[in-house]
Write a protein that holds these residues in place. Structure first.
Motif, PDB file in Angstrom:
ATOM      1  N   GLU A 175      78.401  62.872 -38.499  1.00  0.00           N
ATOM      2  CA  GLU A 175      78.785  64.651 -37.489  1.00  0.00           C
ATOM      3  C   GLU A 175      77.274  64.832 -36.886  1.00  0.00           C
ATOM      4  OE1 GLU A 175      80.564  67.148 -37.704  1.00  0.00           O
ATOM      5  OE2 GLU A 175      81.962  65.402 -38.501  1.00  0.00           O
ATOM      6  N   GLU A 180      73.068  67.164 -36.344  1.00  0.00           N
ATOM      7  CA  GLU A 180      72.677  68.584 -36.926  1.00  0.00           C
ATOM      8  C   GLU A 180      71.288  68.223 -35.570  1.00  0.00           C
ATOM      9  OE1 GLU A 180      69.736  69.962 -40.791  1.00  0.00           O
ATOM     10  OE2 GLU A 180      71.792  68.852 -40.720  1.00  0.00           O
ATOM     11  N   TRP A 196      74.574  62.677 -39.338  1.00  0.00           N
ATOM     12  CA  TRP A 196      75.373  62.534 -40.894  1.00  0.00           C
ATOM     13  C   TRP A 196      76.587  61.773 -41.215  1.00  0.00           C
ATOM     14  CZ3 TRP A 196      71.259  63.386 -44.409  1.00  0.00           C
ATOM     15  CH2 TRP A 196      70.530  64.254 -43.937  1.00  0.00           C
TER      16      TRP A 196
END
Length: 118
Positions: free
Chosen positions: A29, A31, A41
């Protein structure tokens, strides 16, 4: 007492493009952070990836690089998938009979796909 790896940090020119590539390659993911950076992540809490912006182009062969494995064991299919995502084949002087395939991300940072674990 010992140290443990926490994250792999990479200086990149195009954070968004590199984040999209590495996120898709690893299933992480994204960010986006302050100052144009991105933190990737993993879903399982393993090693994260930090992409920080730089104005400098990559020069020469990386002195370190990540080694990846095909999660399902199908190396040929994984090489094809990574190439479709934007990777390219890289020549760093390999002889051709190694137990890995050398690739480079969209900015030319080399990484290997191991043909088998361990």
């Amino acid at each position: 007492m010992v140290s443990r790896f926490a994250q792999w940090t990479l200086d990149v020119r195009d954070v968004r493009r590199q984040a999209e590539f590495w996120s898709a390659a690893l299933g992480y993911e994204i960010e986006y952070g302050q100052h144009g950076s991105a933190h990737l992540w993993p879903p399982d809490g393993g090693l994260s990836v930090w992409l920080q912006p730089t104005a400098e182009p990559k020069a020469g062969k990386n002195r370190d690089h990540p080694d990846l494995v095909a999660a399902d064991g199908d190396v040929e299919a994984e090489v094809a998938r990574l190439l479709k995502l934007g990777a390219s084949r890289a020549d760093v002087g390999q002889a051709g009979d190694e137990g890995f395939t050398v690739l480079a991300d969209p900015e030319g940072n080399e990484f290997c796909l191991l043909h088998r674990r361990g």
